[in-house]
Write an enzyme that holds these catalytic residues in place. Structure first.
Site, PDB file in Angstrom:
ATOM      1  CB  SER A 475      -0.958  -0.041   1.189  1.00 37.41           C
ATOM      2  OG  SER A 475      -2.000   0.868   1.037  1.00 37.41           O
ATOM      3  CG  ASP A 486       7.517   5.521 -11.247  1.00 39.37           C
ATOM      4  OD1 ASP A 486       8.059   4.519 -11.754  1.00 39.37           O
ATOM      5  OD2 ASP A 486       6.334   5.519 -10.837  1.00 39.37           O
ATOM      6  CE  LYS A 500      -5.576  -3.099   0.710  1.00 40.85           C
ATOM      7  NZ  LYS A 500      -5.897  -1.720   0.269  1.00 40.85           N
TER       8      LYS A 500
END
Length: 724
Positions: A475, A486, A500
């Site tokens: 999460s 990224d 998740k």
């Protein structure tokens, strides 16, 4: 189950009536089973739940035959996952209605659901009655010297066509239970008494089941057909859920669920009592619970989950003992003592450390490590404008300042076992390491995408960074790690994360509440964290079985997908250095004793998992257990020999050393007194406990990166100076 619904709907469509009693199976004499009936309140709540699911769930589904068939399959899996109770004729009678559950739900007609539930209760009652009769008349006749075997996994086994066939299966199951107790040192009379008590207790519980139990089983099959995180909570389970979500939780700090006849550990609350012991692991199965240090252990196989939870919970400072079947495939029970405590925000807060890693030039590089067990924030303190309210970002900022004063050369953020927490904190923590920009995208069930940004253009820490994750990083952890990856801001190393990537909210009902998935997370790159999680730049070997732990292990989990990337400015790029980092990492771990041990342990576990048959021969079973223990001991001693540590005579020695170290560390004595009481064995056990091969390797990778980065900068500077 489907067949029941279909018959009901067909009957309604034909305009005839059907009595509730006609849907209740006959009661077998001697089982004393009383069928339960749905209530009007259940019908009203069903209407509310279906409205929420069809209008508010992220995955827009229609109430049609396809959904009906999925619900039917889930109900069957939840009712009888080991295919040990229901007969083929029962399943056939259910299957006739598998395309009519949608019509029954549309009418809030629960009679088909309760028909199936009552049939199951009848069959379970019959099986328990059979076991009690078998023990009474033949318990002393069972022998353990034959060639019989028992299937471990019957998930795909054919349904039994007769009670005689089920009798044969249950005789083997009884024989296996008796053999397990015999190998645990119990005498025949004691074994029979214990099992009679176990089965009679289970039978009593079947007779105590209420309409609420039947309703919850069926409605959770319906919600599960949408996704595994959407769930109906009965009023009692609503209370349990609220207790588990509280920051003030007295107990052991473990999330549990029912699996077949067992209570399985799903995850541990970071910094909770169970987590601190280090002995209880996700996927372990709890088979007994005892109170205090010497109280008798109560057999809880076949118990309801809420009853097991009630036994485990207790006042702060008291001891609970859990008898556990480890998830490593050994099938050898062990007893774990845990002192109940209150899980405090302070204990879940970020902590710092410093490690010194060889730099390849004869010296060492000093690295800071910040361990973040969960993403937390004191909402009340912030609302009251307390200047010292706690949060992950505030604490990490303070710790980085402290580490900077000690002249660290790089930083490791350790998110292993971090199951998530505050989304807001995941975003603000990312902001400490990047300039302003998007951190995560959230798409609602209506397709609207909201970008949650870091609005602060400053960068609090701009030095070399590595994020360490594993399968239990989930999460909010995945949002942070994904953003760092990224942006090219740092390296992500470790194991593939949980996966998740969905958002749930609670909806109050007239009777209980509904937890419903309403949105989905997406990374800055546009990739979903759902199902796939974050794949590290450099993967470490892992003992976590992805078939059992993680979003991909959950039936009906929403799929991975992608949306448009969010506009963002790269902080850097790892593309050029990754090949060299991976090559150096691979060379280093090839002969590393700890990594070799991890690979060997994983191979052993996978091998044991492939063994689908349990032998019911005492000598062979005992020999198998001894062989497994000897192989584990050989692997441990191989690792110890390579590291220059003392070899073990048995695995019991290792457990004893760890227990000694734990008792000394938890004695409450001042550090100098603890040092005086340490034996060499306890000291060695503590060294073993604090050694972390994965963290050490993460540090070595970061040192490699620092070295390569310096070379690149030096090369660029040289090239620049040579230009006219």
């Amino acid at each position: 189950m489907h067949s029941v619904f279909k018959t009901l709907v067909i009957t309604i469509l034909l305009g005839t009536t059907i009595s509730t009693q006609a849907l209740i199976p006959d009661v077998v004499p001697g089982t004393e089973f009383e069928p339960v009936q749905p209530t009007r309140q259940h019908a009203r709540v069903t209407q509310q739940i279906m409205t929420h699911l069809l209008r508010g769930h992220y995955d827009h589904q229609r109430l049609d035959d396809r959904l009906s068939e999925r619900v039917m399959n889930i109900v069957l899996d939840q009712m009888d996952p080991s295919r040990s109770y229901l007969l083929a004729e029962d399943v056939a009678s259910f299957r006739r209605y598998q395309h009519s559950l949608d019509d029954a739900l549309n009418r809030s007609d629960l009679r088909p659901a309760f028909f199936m539930y009552n049939r199951l209760q009848q069959r379970v009652s019959e099986r328990l009655s059979f076991l009690l009769t078998e023990l009474k008349h033949n318990g002393d006749k069972y022998r353990f010297d034959g060639d019989e075997t028992l299937e471990r996994d019957r998930e795909d086994a054919p349904w039994a066509v007769s009670k005689k066939e089920l009798d044969q299966l249950w005789r083997k199951r009884l024989q296996n239970s008796m053999l397990n107790l015999k190998l645990a040192g119990k005498e025949r009379k004691e074994i029979i008494e214990l099992l009679e008590k176990r089965y009679q207790n289970q039978l009593n519980r079947i007779h105590q089941n209420t309409a609420e139990d039947g309703y919850q089983l069926f409605m959770n099959a319906v919600t599960h057909a949408f996704d595994p995180h959407t769930q109906y909570f009965s009023p009692r389970n609503t209370e349990n859920f609220n207790i588990n979500m509280s920051l003030s939780l007295q107990g052991i700090g473990a999330v549990l669920q029912s699996e077949n006849e067992y209570t399985k550990v799903v995850k541990l609350v970071p910094a909770g009592p169970a987590d601190k012991t280090g002995n209880l692991k996700p996927a372990d199965k709890i088979i007994g619970v005892g109170q205090s240090d010497n109280g008798s252990i109560v057999d809880v196989i076949g118990w309801r989950l809420d009853e097991v939870v009630d036994l485990i919970r207790g006042p702060k400072g008291t001891t609970v003992r859990l008898q556990v079947l480890p998830s490593d495939g050994t099938q050898q029970p062990k007893v774990i003592s845990i002192i109940r405590d209150e899980v405090k925000l302070e204990e879940q807060s970020a902590q710092k450390d410093i490690i010194e890693v060889p730099n390849g030039s004869g010296g060492t590089t000093k690295l800071g490590v910040i361990d973040i067990p969960t993403f937390y924030i004191d909402f009340k303190g912030r609302m009251e404008n307390k200047p010292d309210y706690r949060s992950t970002t505030r604490d990490v900022r303070r710790l980085i300042n402290q580490l900077a004063q000690e002249d660290i050369d790089g930083l490791i953020i350790d998110l292993r076992n971090n199951g998530g927490g505050s989304l807001e904190e995941a975003v603000s923590l990312t902001g400490l390491f990047i300039k302003e920009g998007p951190v995560v995208q959230v798409r609602s069930n209506r397709g609207r995408v909201e970008i949650l940004p870091d609005a602060d253009p400053s960068v609090f820490y701009n030095g070399p960074l590595t994020v360490l994750v594993n399968r239990l990083s989930a999460s909010a952890s995945e949002i942070f790690a994904g953003a760092i990856q990224d942006y090219g801001r740092g390296l992500v190393v470790g194991g593939q994360t949980f996966g998740k990537g969905t958002v749930q909210s609670l909806r109050s009902l007239g009777h209980g509440q509904l937890k419903i998935t309403q949105a989905k997370f997406y990374r800055v790159s546009g990739d979903s964290t759902q199902h796939q999680g974050v794949i590290p730049d450099i993967l470490f070997p892992s003992l976590f079985d992805k078939e059992k732990i993680g979003e991909s292990a959950l039936e009906e989990a929403l799929p991975w997908d992608a949306i448009r990337p969010a506009d963002h400015t790269q902080a850097g790029s790892m593309k050029d250095v990754l090949p060299a980092l991976r090559q150096q990492h691979q060379q280093r771990i090839e002969d590393n004793p700890d990594f070799r041990y991890l690979r060997q342990q994983k191979a052993l576990r996978e091998e044991l998992a492939q063994q689908t048959l349990l032998v019911l021969n005492e000598k062979r079973r005992k020999q198998e257990q001894e062989d497994i223990e000897q192989r584990q001991l050989a692997l441990e001693n191989e690792r110890r020999k390579a590291k220059g540590m003392k070899l073990l005579a048995s695995l019991d020695d290792l457990e004893e050393q760890q227990d000694n170290a734990d008792s000394v560390q938890g004695s409450g004595a001042p550090p100098e007194a603890q040092a005086d009481t340490d034996t060499p064995e306890a000291e060695e056990a503590k060294e073993h406990a604090v050694e972390d091969a994965l963290l050490d390797e993460a540090g070595r990778i970061l040192v490699d990166y620092i070295r390569l980065n310096k070379r690149q900068k030096a090369s660029l500077t040289a090239q620049s100076s040579q230009q006219p």
